[in-house]
Motif scaffolding. Structure first.
Motif, mmCIF file in Angstrom:
data_model
loop_
_atom_site.group_PDB
_atom_site.id
_atom_site.type_symbol
_atom_site.label_atom_id
_atom_site.label_comp_id
_atom_site.label_asym_id
_atom_site.label_seq_id
_atom_site.Cartn_x
_atom_site.Cartn_y
_atom_site.Cartn_z
ATOM 1 N N ASP A 138 0.813 -1.374 -0.053
ATOM 2 C CA ASP A 138 -0.159 0.164 0.091
ATOM 3 C C ASP A 138 0.797 1.160 0.051
ATOM 4 O OD1 ASP A 138 -1.476 2.258 1.605
ATOM 5 O OD2 ASP A 138 -3.003 0.505 1.108
ATOM 6 N N PRO A 139 0.762 2.090 -0.801
ATOM 7 C CA PRO A 139 1.508 3.419 -1.006
ATOM 8 C C PRO A 139 1.236 4.287 0.014
ATOM 9 C CG PRO A 139 -0.196 3.634 -2.455
ATOM 10 C CD PRO A 139 -0.319 2.323 -1.796
ATOM 11 N N GLU A 140 0.432 4.133 1.003
ATOM 12 C CA GLU A 140 0.412 5.382 2.010
ATOM 13 C C GLU A 140 0.888 4.535 3.454
ATOM 14 O OE1 GLU A 140 -0.756 8.164 2.015
ATOM 15 O OE2 GLU A 140 -1.305 8.128 -0.211
ATOM 16 N N THR A 141 0.237 3.321 3.480
ATOM 17 C CA THR A 141 0.628 2.687 4.789
ATOM 18 C C THR A 141 1.975 1.821 4.820
ATOM 19 O OG1 THR A 141 -0.622 0.847 4.495
ATOM 20 C CG2 THR A 141 -2.064 2.676 5.459
ATOM 21 N N TYR A 142 2.275 1.484 3.507
ATOM 22 C CA TYR A 142 3.366 0.693 3.382
ATOM 23 C C TYR A 142 3.002 -0.781 3.927
ATOM 24 C CZ TYR A 142 5.923 4.705 2.104
ATOM 25 O OH TYR A 142 6.237 6.045 1.485
ATOM 26 N N LYS A 143 1.978 -1.070 4.045
ATOM 27 C CA LYS A 143 1.462 -2.606 4.520
ATOM 28 C C LYS A 143 1.315 -3.132 3.336
ATOM 29 C CE LYS A 143 0.856 -1.819 9.029
ATOM 30 N NZ LYS A 143 1.616 -2.368 9.977
ATOM 31 N N ARG A 145 -0.480 -5.627 0.714
ATOM 32 C CA ARG A 145 -2.041 -5.612 0.399
ATOM 33 C C ARG A 145 -2.214 -7.051 0.026
ATOM 34 N NH1 ARG A 145 -2.696 -0.653 -4.163
ATOM 35 N NH2 ARG A 145 -3.365 0.817 -2.820
ATOM 36 N N ARG A 188 11.191 0.360 6.592
ATOM 37 C CA ARG A 188 9.866 0.198 5.864
ATOM 38 C C ARG A 188 9.968 -0.972 5.128
ATOM 39 N NH1 ARG A 188 8.373 6.321 4.063
ATOM 40 N NH2 ARG A 188 7.373 6.983 5.995
#
Length: 269
Positions: A138-143, A145, A188
């Motif tokens: 995910d580009p916002e959370t770096y979690k 997907r 990250r």
């Protein structure tokens, strides 16, 4: 034990430029030096990086009139399942470890090799670009997907292996070139890898740093373990050799009573 099935190590990543062949050569030579009988097969019939590296090594041993511990090696001759199986059978004679280096692209024989692997090693550069091959971030959370296509490929290989002989595939993600990341990005990437490892089931171990020495060694076929041929060692050489020792140890290959302690790679006093 005589007649025992060799331990099958496959180096695979469909993305090039991850240090796959260089790592494979160093592992093959390291295991040979410790007393294992190793045989290697290069599946990249065009580039032949592993094959050329070991070919250079044999040439250097002759030129220098010295003994450089080398595994047996070959390049794939017939790119069919039958041709692959025939060469593996030939290389397996008297071998304790079979090491296969695959092309940096999608390849049918690389997929076949993955289903036969006892240890599947996927070298990756420590970046989100390389991680995307295995899991989407995910580009916002770096979690994470979802797992990507390569993780699904390995999942299929594991199922095929279990169905074939009940065996398991130990999937190892090798983090190469750590030192080029700034600290926050490294954290990250590391966190995303840890999260993904729990989802798809791989181990993470440290690999080799980006060092000019690896590129310089190729023409002579030398490795960081060839202390006598390398001459005076600088601090970077010593650090790189330590990385290599730790990497091979972290692969956790079964000793089978034949693997010498890794301290055997230390130069004689």
């Amino acid at each position: 034990m005589a007649g025992a099935k060799p331990h099958f190590i496959v180096f695979a990543n469909e993305k090039g430029g991850t240090g796959k062949s260089t790592t494979a050569v160093h592992v093959a030579v390291a295991l040979t030096i410790t007393g294992r009988k190793v045989a290697c097969l290069d599946l990249d019939q065009r580039q032949r990086t592993l094959y050329r590296y070991l070919e250079n090594r044999v040439a250097s041993a002759k030129r220098l009139a010295t003994d450089l511990a080398s595994p047996r090696f070959d390049v794939i001759k017939v790119q069919t399942d039958e041709g692959f199986d025939a060469q593996i059978a030939e290389l397996s004679e008297g071998a304790e470890v079979i090491l296969v280096d695959t092309p940096g692209r999608d390849d049918p024989l690389a997929r076949r090799a993955a289903t036969m692997a006892d240890t599947l090693v996927t070298p990756v550069n420590d970046s989100f670009v390389d991680l995307d091959l295995i899991g989407q971030v995910d580009p916002e959370t770096y979690k994470i997907r979802r797992p990507s296509f390569y993780a699904e490929l390995v999942w299929d290989a594991r199922k095929a292996r279990a169905k074939s002989d009940g065996g398991t595939v130990d999937w190892v993600l090798l983090r190469n070139r750590l030192q080029h990341l700034e600290a926050r990005n490294m954290r990250r990437v590391g966190a995303a890898m840890d999260e993904l490892s729990k989802k798809v089931g791989f181990r993470i171990i440290p690999g080799l740093g980006e060092r000019v020495i690896y590129r310089e060694l190729f023409p002579k076929g030398l490795t960081l373990l060839d202390v006598k041929q390398l001459g005076e060692l600088g601090m970077s050489h010593i650090a790189a050799r330590q990385e290599l020792r730790e990497m091979v140890s972290a692969l956790s290959l079964p000793p089978a009573g034949a693997l010498a302690p890794f301290k055997a790679l230390e130069p004689a006093a």
